[in-house]
Scaffold this motif. Structure first.
Motif, PDB file in Angstrom:
ATOM      1  N   LEU A   1       0.764  -1.176   0.086  1.00 38.69           N
ATOM      2  CA  LEU A   1      -0.172  -0.142   0.021  1.00 38.69           C
ATOM      3  C   LEU A   1       0.716   1.234  -0.099  1.00 38.69           C
ATOM      4  O   LEU A   1       0.527   2.209  -0.770  1.00 38.69           O
ATOM      5  CB  LEU A   1      -0.928  -0.127   1.325  1.00 38.69           C
ATOM      6  N   LEU A   2       1.909   1.477   0.827  1.00 41.70           N
ATOM      7  CA  LEU A   2       2.966   2.390   0.981  1.00 41.70           C
ATOM      8  C   LEU A   2       3.872   2.430  -0.130  1.00 41.70           C
ATOM      9  O   LEU A   2       4.218   3.592  -0.229  1.00 41.70           O
ATOM     10  CB  LEU A   2       3.425   2.482   2.387  1.00 41.70           C
TER      11      LEU A   2
ATOM     12  N   ALA B   1      -8.527  -8.472   1.922  1.00 44.91           N
ATOM     13  CA  ALA B   1      -9.993  -8.615   1.481  1.00 44.91           C
ATOM     14  C   ALA B   1      -9.821  -9.665   0.302  1.00 44.91           C
ATOM     15  O   ALA B   1     -10.820  -9.609  -0.662  1.00 44.91           O
ATOM     16  CB  ALA B   1     -10.711  -7.218   0.963  1.00 44.91           C
ATOM     17  N   GLY B   2      -8.893 -10.512   0.197  1.00 46.99           N
ATOM     18  CA  GLY B   2      -8.898 -11.668  -0.683  1.00 46.99           C
ATOM     19  C   GLY B   2      -7.394 -11.554  -1.221  1.00 46.99           C
ATOM     20  O   GLY B   2      -6.652 -10.438  -0.903  1.00 46.99           O
TER      21      GLY B   2
ATOM     22  N   LEU C   1      -9.799  -0.871   3.169  1.00 49.88           N
ATOM     23  CA  LEU C   1      -9.208   0.062   4.119  1.00 49.88           C
ATOM     24  C   LEU C   1     -10.763   0.767   4.485  1.00 49.88           C
ATOM     25  O   LEU C   1     -11.625   1.153   3.806  1.00 49.88           O
ATOM     26  CB  LEU C   1      -8.668   1.174   3.432  1.00 49.88           C
ATOM     27  N   ARG C   2     -10.710   0.870   6.021  1.00 51.06           N
ATOM     28  CA  ARG C   2     -12.109   1.477   6.609  1.00 51.06           C
ATOM     29  C   ARG C   2     -11.537   3.046   6.998  1.00 51.06           C
ATOM     30  O   ARG C   2     -10.506   3.102   7.915  1.00 51.06           O
ATOM     31  CB  ARG C   2     -12.640   0.702   7.607  1.00 51.06           C
TER      32      ARG C   2
ATOM     33  N   LEU D   1      -8.906  -1.750  -2.474  1.00 47.46           N
ATOM     34  CA  LEU D   1      -7.779  -1.708  -3.594  1.00 47.46           C
ATOM     35  C   LEU D   1      -7.244  -3.068  -3.951  1.00 47.46           C
ATOM     36  O   LEU D   1      -7.031  -4.034  -3.271  1.00 47.46           O
ATOM     37  CB  LEU D   1      -6.875  -0.905  -2.952  1.00 47.46           C
ATOM     38  N   ALA D   2      -6.839  -3.078  -5.240  1.00 42.01           N
ATOM     39  CA  ALA D   2      -6.080  -4.087  -5.622  1.00 42.01           C
ATOM     40  C   ALA D   2      -4.842  -3.698  -5.769  1.00 42.01           C
ATOM     41  O   ALA D   2      -4.174  -2.706  -6.066  1.00 42.01           O
ATOM     42  CB  ALA D   2      -6.493  -4.352  -7.224  1.00 42.01           C
TER      43      ALA D   2
END
Length: 245
Positions: free
Chosen positions: A67-68, A188-189, A195-196, A211-212
């Motif tokens: 992600l980062l 999420a898979g 992300l919440r 996000l993918a």
């Protein structure tokens, strides 16, 4: 008679003001996350500058590095150093390079290996924030960190013109935080991350953002990796901080 012209927005009066239905507009533009769907939900259109971004994880390895990685790589392309503080596991230099990071411009700082009892393991991170000379910082914080200690880090981040991330355990969601932006992460898979948004300068976001992520290893990367197994992997620069004060 109106006190202010109709066209004058609250943000034009002070960057810390915004209407409840609007996203806040922090000082300067945000640092793009590399994910358009996420940038659209972040005040300033990206990760905030001069402020902490708090990421809450159920456990390390849910996809936080992927992600980062785009924003860290952006800082490096600008010729600035990226620092990682106390990652919970050994990082793969080869995998980081596949995410677009220059491992030679990536400094890993371990503060908890030989810390003197009673010393502050976050001192080095705080000083790096205050220096204003680092492009981006990521710190895995110790569990059950006191709110006043996080507040000190947020104050230090105001001198840092870049993205600064602190990673904490999910249970910290129930405790107050000085970080202006808080996100809870969960897998999420395969190669997917949810992300919440727990806190932002703007209205609540009811639905999570999905996000993918870049695959851990693409087919092409797997083939290159197989061909390169005989070659030594590049080494990360690791520094150990010991507080002698």
């Amino acid at each position: 008679m109106d006190r202010f012209p109709a066209a004058l927005a609250l943000q034009d009066l002070h960057p810390g003001l915004w209407l409840g239905h609007q996203l806040g507009r922090p000082r300067g533009d945000g640092v793009t996350s590399g994910f358009a769907a996420l940038d659209a939900q972040l005040p300033g259109g990206g990760w905030p500058r001069r402020a902490l971004t708090e990421l809450l994880l159920p456990h390390p390895g849910v996809g936080e590095v992927r992600l980062l990685a785009p924003s860290l790589a952006t800082a490096q392309r600008g010729g600035r150093l990226v620092m990682l503080f106390d990652p919970p596991a050994q990082l793969s230099a080869w995998a980081l390079a596949q995410l677009g990071l220059d491992v030679e411009q990536l400094l890993v700082v371990q503060t908890r290996t030989r810390v003197v009892p009673g010393s502050d393991s976050l001192w080095a991170f705080e000083q790096a924030l205050k220096s204003g000379h680092v492009g981006a910082l990521v710190a895995w914080l110790p569990p059950r960190l006191r709110a006043e200690r996080l507040r000190r880090l947020q104050l230090a981040a105001q001198a840092h013109d870049g993205a600064a991330f602190v990673l904490r355990e999910t249970a910290a969601e129930q405790r107050p935080s000085a970080a202006p932006l808080r996100l809870a992460l969960r897998a999420a898979g395969p190669d997917m991350l949810a992300l919440r948004v727990l806190k932002r300068r703007g209205p609540p976001l009811e639905s999570p953002i999905t996000l993918a992520l870049p695959p851990v290893l693409s087919d092409a990367a797997r083939q290159r990796r197989s061909a390169e197994r005989v070659l030594p992997a590049p080494a990360l620069t690791v520094a150990t901080f010991v507080d002698l004060g």
